[in-house]
Design a protein around this motif. Structure first.
Motif, short mmCIF file in Angstrom:
data_model
loop_
_atom_site.label_atom_id
_atom_site.label_comp_id
_atom_site.label_asym_id
_atom_site.label_seq_id
_atom_site.Cartn_x
_atom_site.Cartn_y
_atom_site.Cartn_z
N ARG A 194 0.81 -1.22 0.00
CA ARG A 194 0.00 0.00 0.00
C ARG A 194 0.85 1.28 0.00
O ARG A 194 0.54 2.23 -0.72
CB ARG A 194 -0.95 0.01 1.20
N PHE A 195 1.90 1.31 0.80
CA PHE A 195 2.72 2.53 0.87
C PHE A 195 3.34 2.84 -0.49
O PHE A 195 3.25 3.98 -0.98
CB PHE A 195 3.80 2.38 1.94
N LEU A 196 3.95 1.85 -1.13
CA LEU A 196 4.53 2.08 -2.46
C LEU A 196 3.45 2.48 -3.45
O LEU A 196 3.65 3.39 -4.27
CB LEU A 196 5.26 0.84 -2.96
N SER A 197 2.30 1.84 -3.39
CA SER A 197 1.19 2.17 -4.29
C SER A 197 0.81 3.64 -4.16
O SER A 197 0.62 4.34 -5.16
CB SER A 197 -0.01 1.28 -3.99
N GLU A 198 0.73 4.12 -2.93
CA GLU A 198 0.33 5.50 -2.70
C GLU A 198 1.45 6.48 -3.08
O GLU A 198 1.17 7.59 -3.52
CB GLU A 198 -0.11 5.68 -1.24
N VAL A 199 2.70 6.06 -2.92
CA VAL A 199 3.81 6.89 -3.39
C VAL A 199 3.75 7.02 -4.91
O VAL A 199 3.91 8.12 -5.46
CB VAL A 199 5.16 6.29 -2.94
#
Length: 338
Positions: A194-199
């Motif tokens: 999720r974090f990479l996706s949002e970045v």
């Protein structure tokens, strides 16, 4: 013409060849302000004059506490734009394209200030224990990547690479070795991604050019991300429109790695095939014949060259000579190259 010296296009950017100067930390910001110095100008521009198709900066911090060291380049403030723009003017004058690697070190930051990570686990016995990121900290960091992308655009970069490898912050979210969270950013594959996706989404909101992501394709630890996990992450990146996966490895936890020529290429090939995405091969690629074999056999679309380019800024010329290929030199060097 050899494939190594054949142009390749990503989105709206064409590279004149498949040779990339790999991002390598130089620890050379003498004022600890993250700004370009005369060394950086000489370092990067000489490789552009040497005819590498793409020049990529070292890990460039999107937020001060995201530096690996106090001496790292930064893009956390508008005051960084001018120096980076001057660098790009010089790189472009030699026909090369430029890329910036947007980065956050997470728990591997070697700073005097507080450092942050998904979970409060130190990298090793001699490292500081990071503070576990709150949801607000996560939002602030994603916004920093967004602002970094805006500044990269204003500084006239051609490509952005998001640094998700080598045990730095994004990799720390991806790996079960470093992510022990119980909220929406931890646990399942989807949550760890999720974090990479949002970045990625944040960067895309400010940037319409090619985006690469560097990942660690092998964590060299039995309880780390599996190959299946890595293929899930890379398939998701492909779905999000990432143009190329830069396939490195290691760095998540201390590990003994057996390094040999092309040691990271097997998984690079697998990702290229399974995720149907362009890849960059990296790791002990030292000769033109080796590089040509890699791209000719579709093991990778680009070759990322690190130490060989530190030894010889004109490594592409040496490759061309070995492959009986003629490349166009800077006009000032024609009498020496032809």
């Amino acid at each position: 013409m050899t494939k190594l010296f054949t142009p390749i296009k990503f989105n709206n950017v064409e590279l004149k060849n498949r040779i990339v100067m790999s991002p390598m930390c130089m620890y050379s910001c003498t004022e600890q302000d993250g700004k370009i110095t005369p060394f950086h100008m000489t370092h990067y521009v000489s490789r552009a004059a040497g005819q590498s198709g793409l020049i990529m900066t070292e890990a460039t911090a999107v937020i001060p506490e995201g530096r690996i060291s106090h001496e790292d380049l930064g893009i956390w403030d508008d005051s960084h734009i001018d120096g980076l723009n001057q660098l790009n003017e010089q790189i472009h004058s030699y026909g090369a394209k430029s890329a910036i690697q947007l980065a956050h070190a997470g728990r591997k930051a070697r700073l005097d200030s507080t450092i942050y990570a998904p979970s409060p686990i130190a990298y090793n016995d001699s490292s500081k224990t990071p503070s576990e990121m709150s949801l607000k900290d996560i939002d602030i960091t994603i916004e920093a990547f967004k602002n970094g992308a805006r500044r990269a655009k204003e500084a006239n970069f051609d490509i952005i690479e998001i640094h998700g490898a080598h045990g730095y912050l994004i990799n720390q979210f991806l790996s079960p070795l470093t992510n022990k969270r119980n909220d929406e950013y931890g646990g399942s594959l989807e949550n760890r991604y999720r974090f990479l996706s949002e970045v990625i989404e944040a960067v895309q909101s400010e940037w319409n050019g090619p985006i690469f992501v560097r990942i660690s394709t092998d964590e060299y630890a039995p309880d780390g991300s599996t190959l299946s996990d890595i293929l899930y992450f890379t398939s998701r990146m492909k779905q999000q429109g990432i143009d190329l996966i830069d396939c490195s490895s290691g760095g998540v936890v201390p590990a003994s790695i057996n390094r040999y020529p092309g040691y990271q290429l097997k998984r690079c090939e697998m990702i290229k095939r399974e995720a149907a995405v362009a890849t960059g091969g990296v790791g002990l690629i030292t000769t033109g014949i080796q590089a040509e074999e890699i791209v000719q056999n579709d093991r990778a679309d680009l070759v990322f060259i690190g130490r060989a380019l530190l030894r010889n800024p004109y490594w592409p010329k040496a490759c061309a000579d070995a492959l009986n290929e003629t490349i166009t030199p800077p006009k000032q060097y024609e009498r020496g190259w032809n």
